[in-house]
Design an enzyme around this catalytic site. Structure first.
Site, mmCIF file in Angstrom:
data_model
loop_
_atom_site.group_PDB
_atom_site.id
_atom_site.type_symbol
_atom_site.label_atom_id
_atom_site.label_comp_id
_atom_site.label_asym_id
_atom_site.label_seq_id
_atom_site.Cartn_x
_atom_site.Cartn_y
_atom_site.Cartn_z
ATOM 1 N N GLN A 1 -9.595 -17.726 -6.587
ATOM 2 C CA GLN A 1 -9.868 -16.381 -6.031
ATOM 3 C C GLN A 1 -8.955 -15.558 -6.745
ATOM 4 O OE1 GLN A 1 -9.008 -14.950 -1.743
ATOM 5 N NE2 GLN A 1 -11.224 -15.472 -1.694
ATOM 6 N N GLY A 2 -9.470 -14.395 -7.349
ATOM 7 C CA GLY A 2 -8.878 -13.233 -7.783
ATOM 8 C C GLY A 2 -9.001 -12.041 -7.052
ATOM 9 N N SER B 1 -6.232 -10.672 -4.509
ATOM 10 C CA SER B 1 -5.212 -9.669 -4.243
ATOM 11 C C SER B 1 -4.285 -9.327 -5.399
ATOM 12 C CB SER B 1 -4.307 -10.499 -3.263
ATOM 13 O OG SER B 1 -4.769 -10.818 -2.165
ATOM 14 N N SER C 1 -5.293 -18.273 -5.567
ATOM 15 C CA SER C 1 -5.444 -19.741 -5.368
ATOM 16 C C SER C 1 -5.816 -20.727 -6.461
ATOM 17 C CB SER C 1 -6.417 -19.784 -3.950
ATOM 18 O OG SER C 1 -5.961 -19.017 -2.921
ATOM 19 N N GLU D 1 -15.106 -16.694 4.108
ATOM 20 C CA GLU D 1 -13.720 -17.332 4.358
ATOM 21 C C GLU D 1 -13.155 -17.374 5.783
ATOM 22 O OE1 GLU D 1 -9.694 -16.584 1.816
ATOM 23 O OE2 GLU D 1 -10.959 -15.073 1.766
#
Length: 377
Positions: free
Chosen positions: A121-122, A124, A156, A239
């Site tokens: 996951q990109g 933040s 992550s 999520e």
């Protein structure tokens, strides 16, 4: 709303229990937590076993109730968690299933379900964590590609991922929520650099990702250009709404183990500790019922969890921290021993009021979108 299993769900639960009883003894030893290539291979091997047995589809091609039963029963049986495949199975994949084109679903979903590809996951960035809409990673069109430059943080599983669900700013002049686009980034593309981050618990499941004029095909865009914020809300609803369901079951198991340990080491005689354990038991029972309600509501509304996921995430984050603070009371001086059960879990629990949207953000969502309170000024 009826939260009991239907006849079909009860039959699914029984078949799954029987299969788990036969499959789990055949698994190899779990790799060291520090061995991420080994963990990736182990987690994907387990996913392949699920797929071959007919259970790999449950995250998208089954009702929310069946998905919940799957998470509940696998956790109760002590089966491997999704691990390195967390992002792909529990929110990137469901987002592509809900928002992607037929071609995108055909390309990305089967490899996730077969245990062949991992997603990270990109979202933040160093200056855009809680305030995600402040992201500054740029993407501009160059023919059939976007050219992406910027950086992400707390990505992550980036070091073992094939793909990244990536948020970029495609219109810097638009209001900040309206100039964002959701892209699927191949992690082996030229210009992608991954730098692992070591957490307080000593693990490296997060990383910094640097993007230096990375070319991403326009066909890897999920949703319309500049409509990425809406697509992101779909991702976050998965999520926050159902991705933690298996962890609630795990917390209830830990709670029972804590009570057993307290009886064994004499701390059960403390009435204050017993009250805390009893309160946590009620808390996690309520959270499980809320999870059942959320998935039932999602089924009625097309499969995408709603705003109640923020209520769940807010309460679960705090309850998890309270659980492991109580574990420290049960352990006493042993709570400083990193080799004891629950000690590293306590360190990890500190991140849960930040991950998937901080508790402050969840309170804003609950106040403004559920209770109808005015926005703060």
């Amino acid at each position: 709303m009826d939260l009991a299993d239907s006849a079909e769900e009860a039959a699914f639960r029984a078949r799954l229990r029987e299969w788990l009883g036969k499959a789990l003894p055949t698994l190899p030893p779990r790799p060291s937590p520090a061995d991420w290539p080994g963990r990736r291979a182990y987690d994907l091997g387990w996913q392949r076993m699920l797929y071959d047995a007919g259970y790999g589809h449950v995250h998208w091609d089954a009702t929310p109730g069946v998905r919940l039963i799957f998470l509940e029963e696998t956790e109760k049986a002590g089966a491997p968690y999704v691990g390195a495949n967390f992002v792909g199975l529990l929110h990137a994949g469901p987002t592509v299933a809900a928002e992607g084109t037929e071609e995108q679903r055909a390309r990305w979903l089967p490899p996730i379900l077969r245990g062949e590809e991992v997603w990270c996951q990109g979202f933040s960035e160093p200056g855009a964590g809680s305030d995600l809409a402040a992201l500054r990673t740029r993407a501009w069109r160059d023919g059939d590609h976007y050219v992406v430059s910027g950086s992400k943080i707390w990505t992550s599983h980036a070091e073992v991922a094939n793909w990244c669900e990536l948020l970029v700013r495609t219109d810097p002049e638009a209001p900040r929520h309206r100039g964002i686009t959701w892209l699927a980034l191949p992690m082996d593309a030229p210009g992608v650099t991954v730098r692992p981050l070591r957490t307080l618990a000593g693990s490296t499941e997060f990383a910094e990702v640097f993007l230096d004029e990375v070319r991403v095909p326009v066909g890897h865009r999920v949703g319309a250009e500049n409509d990425g914020w809406r697509v992101t809300m779909v991702t976050l609803s998965f999520e926050r709404g159902t991705a933690f369901a298996g962890e609630v079951v795990a917390c209830r198991r830990v709670l029972g183990e804590l009570a057993h340990e307290a009886r064994h080491n004499g701390r059960w005689d403390d009435p204050a500790l017993r009250r805390r354990l009893g309160g946590l038991n009620a808390e996690f029972r309520a959270l499980w019922r809320l999870t059942q309600w959320n998935v039932s509501a999602a089924e009625a509304s097309g499969g995408v969890p709603g705003l109640a996921g923020s209520v769940f995430k807010l309460r679960y984050s705090q309850a998890r921290q309270d659980l492991y603070d109580t574990a420290a009371e049960v352990l006493g001086d042993a709570a400083l021993d990193l080799d004891r059960p629950w000690v590293l879990d306590r360190l990890t629990s500190l991140s849960y009021t930040i991950a998937a949207g901080t508790s402050q953000i969840q309170r804003n969502i609950v106040g403004e979108r559920i209770l109808g309170l005015p926005k703060g000024r």
